[in-house]
Write a protein that holds these residues in place. Sequence first.
Motif, short mmCIF file in Angstrom:
data_model
loop_
_atom_site.label_atom_id
_atom_site.label_comp_id
_atom_site.label_asym_id
_atom_site.label_seq_id
_atom_site.Cartn_x
_atom_site.Cartn_y
_atom_site.Cartn_z
N ILE A 143 -20.05 -24.92 55.44
CA ILE A 143 -21.43 -24.47 55.37
C ILE A 143 -22.27 -25.36 56.30
O ILE A 143 -22.47 -26.53 56.02
CB ILE A 143 -21.94 -24.51 53.92
N GLU A 144 -22.72 -24.77 57.41
CA GLU A 144 -23.47 -25.51 58.42
C GLU A 144 -24.95 -25.58 58.09
O GLU A 144 -25.60 -26.59 58.35
CB GLU A 144 -23.28 -24.86 59.79
N ASP A 145 -25.52 -24.48 57.61
CA ASP A 145 -26.93 -24.39 57.23
C ASP A 145 -26.98 -23.86 55.81
O ASP A 145 -26.16 -23.02 55.44
CB ASP A 145 -27.69 -23.40 58.15
N GLU A 146 -27.96 -24.34 55.01
CA GLU A 146 -28.05 -23.88 53.62
C GLU A 146 -27.82 -22.38 53.55
O GLU A 146 -28.45 -21.60 54.26
CB GLU A 146 -29.42 -24.22 53.04
N LEU A 147 -26.89 -21.99 52.69
CA LEU A 147 -26.49 -20.60 52.55
C LEU A 147 -27.17 -20.02 51.32
O LEU A 147 -27.01 -20.54 50.21
CB LEU A 147 -24.97 -20.57 52.38
N ALA A 148 -27.97 -18.98 51.50
CA ALA A 148 -28.61 -18.26 50.40
C ALA A 148 -28.02 -16.85 50.39
O ALA A 148 -28.09 -16.13 51.38
CB ALA A 148 -30.12 -18.21 50.58
N ARG A 153 -29.69 -15.99 54.37
CA ARG A 153 -29.87 -16.98 55.44
C ARG A 153 -28.73 -17.99 55.35
O ARG A 153 -28.04 -18.10 54.36
CB ARG A 153 -31.22 -17.66 55.33
N GLY A 154 -28.60 -18.75 56.43
CA GLY A 154 -27.59 -19.80 56.49
C GLY A 154 -26.40 -19.39 57.32
O GLY A 154 -26.35 -18.30 57.90
N LYS A 155 -25.44 -20.31 57.38
CA LYS A 155 -24.25 -20.08 58.19
C LYS A 155 -23.09 -20.85 57.59
O LYS A 155 -23.24 -21.99 57.19
CB LYS A 155 -24.51 -20.55 59.62
N VAL A 214 -27.08 -20.29 46.04
CA VAL A 214 -27.50 -21.13 47.16
C VAL A 214 -26.58 -22.34 47.25
O VAL A 214 -26.37 -23.05 46.26
CB VAL A 214 -28.97 -21.58 47.02
N LEU A 215 -26.03 -22.57 48.44
CA LEU A 215 -25.15 -23.71 48.70
C LEU A 215 -25.73 -24.53 49.84
O LEU A 215 -26.03 -24.00 50.91
CB LEU A 215 -23.74 -23.23 49.07
N ALA A 216 -25.90 -25.82 49.60
CA ALA A 216 -26.45 -26.72 50.61
C ALA A 216 -25.48 -26.90 51.78
O ALA A 216 -24.26 -26.78 51.61
CB ALA A 216 -26.76 -28.08 49.98
N ALA A 217 -26.02 -27.21 52.93
CA ALA A 217 -25.17 -27.52 54.09
C ALA A 217 -24.23 -28.64 53.71
O ALA A 217 -24.62 -29.62 53.08
CB ALA A 217 -26.04 -27.92 55.28
#
Length: 113
Positions: free
Chosen positions: A97-102, A64-66, A42-45
């Motif tokens: 990373i625009e939205d938290e990436l999971a 999820r995420g982008k 998981v990487l934060a925005a």
Amino acid sequence: TCVGSQKVRFFETKSIERQRARSVKAHLEFLRDSSMSAGLYVLAAGSEDQQSPHNEDELYYVIRGKGRMRAGSEDQLVGPGSLIYIAAEVEHRFYDIEDELAVLVFFAPAETT
């Protein structure tokens, strides 16, 4: 939650995500066998992916995420449903990373440390 024997195991991503959230690390390994290992990354925005090339082939599945993924000379927008195969030793990282990436990540054989 993991249910099953050594030869068959069932996992729930919500449970894995809760375990990972309690950790201070971006990556939580939830499966290890000699033939493969798997984890949740998981990487934060706005964060930066600090990983370096691995000794194993890997497959990412974006839950999820982008963001974007640069691997070797390839560069691609990634989001829910994206699958990314990276051969062993190929330089790669997520960025923008625009939205938290999971991301579920699978290593074959099992990731070495």
